[in-house]
Design an enzyme around this catalytic site. Structure first.
Site, PDB file in Angstrom:
ATOM      1  N   CYS A  42      -2.077  -2.897   7.562  1.00  0.00           N
ATOM      2  CA  CYS A  42      -1.910  -3.837   6.446  1.00  0.00           C
ATOM      3  C   CYS A  42      -0.562  -4.547   6.455  1.00  0.00           C
ATOM      4  O   CYS A  42      -0.477  -5.708   6.044  1.00  0.00           O
ATOM      5  CB  CYS A  42      -2.176  -3.130   5.124  1.00  0.00           C
ATOM      6  N   ASP A  81       0.794  -1.244   0.000  1.00  0.00           N
ATOM      7  CA  ASP A  81       0.000   0.000   0.000  1.00  0.00           C
ATOM      8  C   ASP A  81       0.823   1.290   0.000  1.00  0.00           C
ATOM      9  O   ASP A  81       0.511   2.225   0.753  1.00  0.00           O
ATOM     10  CB  ASP A  81      -0.964  -0.001   1.199  1.00  0.00           C
ATOM     11  N   LYS A 132      -6.774  -5.211  -2.950  1.00  0.00           N
ATOM     12  CA  LYS A 132      -7.484  -5.761  -1.779  1.00  0.00           C
ATOM     13  C   LYS A 132      -8.443  -4.718  -1.203  1.00  0.00           C
ATOM     14  O   LYS A 132      -8.318  -3.528  -1.497  1.00  0.00           O
ATOM     15  CB  LYS A 132      -6.480  -6.217  -0.715  1.00  0.00           C
TER      16      LYS A 132
HETATM   17  C1  VGL Z   1      -4.760   0.582   5.800  1.00  0.00           C
HETATM   18  C2  VGL Z   1      -6.230   1.604   7.229  1.00  0.00           C
HETATM   19  C3  VGL Z   1      -7.240   1.460   6.313  1.00  0.00           C
HETATM   20  C4  VGL Z   1      -3.365   0.131   5.517  1.00  0.00           C
HETATM   21  C5  VGL Z   1      -5.766   0.431   4.874  1.00  0.00           C
HETATM   22  O1  VGL Z   1      -2.959   0.076   4.342  1.00  0.00           O
HETATM   23  O2  VGL Z   1      -2.639  -0.171   6.498  1.00  0.00           O
HETATM   24  N1  VGL Z   1      -5.007   1.157   6.962  1.00  0.00           N
HETATM   25  N2  VGL Z   1      -6.995   0.879   5.136  1.00  0.00           N
END
Ligand code: VGL
Ligand code: ZN
Length: 182
Positions: free
Chosen positions: A128, A9, A87
């Protein structure tokens, strides 16, 4: 057995200026770029949400599919990525773990390519990165987290440290980028 780098991410919305900005989130980018060539495979994840997901009851709107916010950080060396996972794509699914990707199965890809070790980097440490590393180690992989290539949301101060302690207690190996030598 082969080794894979997992880039979790590293997207505009998790970097400074984004809607769910992680402090110093962009600082992971040069570290990740500098180690990518060491690996047999490079795998990325992107948080990729529909606008009506229940996930946005817990979090500000972020990483909506096919927007600038869900795009990779512009400095990330995406040419090195062999597999791009998406995802959190369903409206009832948080999709914190790379193993919950919906466009391809990470488990199958690791098996097909004889990958036995995974090095986890990216954002965010306490969500994540955490979920992906825990699933990896529970799935029997040699699992590393590259501690200078991650940053945390830190909803509560100290969540970053707490997460690293939890990962270590579960068998994840904590390593710095300059200690990676094959
Ligand atoms: C994430 C909060 C909400 C992440 C993703 O990538 O860690 N954190 N969505
Ligand atoms: Zn999300």
């Amino acid at each position: 057995m082969k080794k894979a780098l997992l880039i979790v991410d590293v997207q505009n919305d998790f970097c400074p200026g984004g809607s769910l900005a992680v402090k110093e989130g962009d600082m992971v980018v040069p570290v990740i770029n500098s180690i990518a060539d060491k690996f047999d495979f490079v795998i990325s994840t992107q948080d990729w949400h529909p606008t009506d997901t229940v996930h946005f009851e817990k979090w500000p709107v972020h990483c909506v599919a096919d927007t600038n916010g869900s795009a990779f950080h512009p400095e990330l060396d995406v040419d090195k990525i062999d597999l791009k996972l998406l995802k959190g794509t369903e409206n009832k699914d948080d999709g914190y773990s790379a193993f919950e990707a919906t466009n391809a199965s990470l488990t199958d890809y690791l098996k097909e390519n004889n990958i036995g070790s995974i090095y986890v980097t990216g954002l965010a440490t306490d969500y994540c990165v955490r979920a992906s590393a825990l699933d990896a180690v529970r799935g029997g992989l040699h699992t590393y987290v590259v501690t200078d290539a991650i940053r945390a949301v830190n909803l509560e101060p100290g969540d970053d440290k707490k997460t690293l302690d939890e990962l270590y207690a579960n068998g994840v190996i904590l390593i710095e980028s300059d200690e990676i030598q094959f």
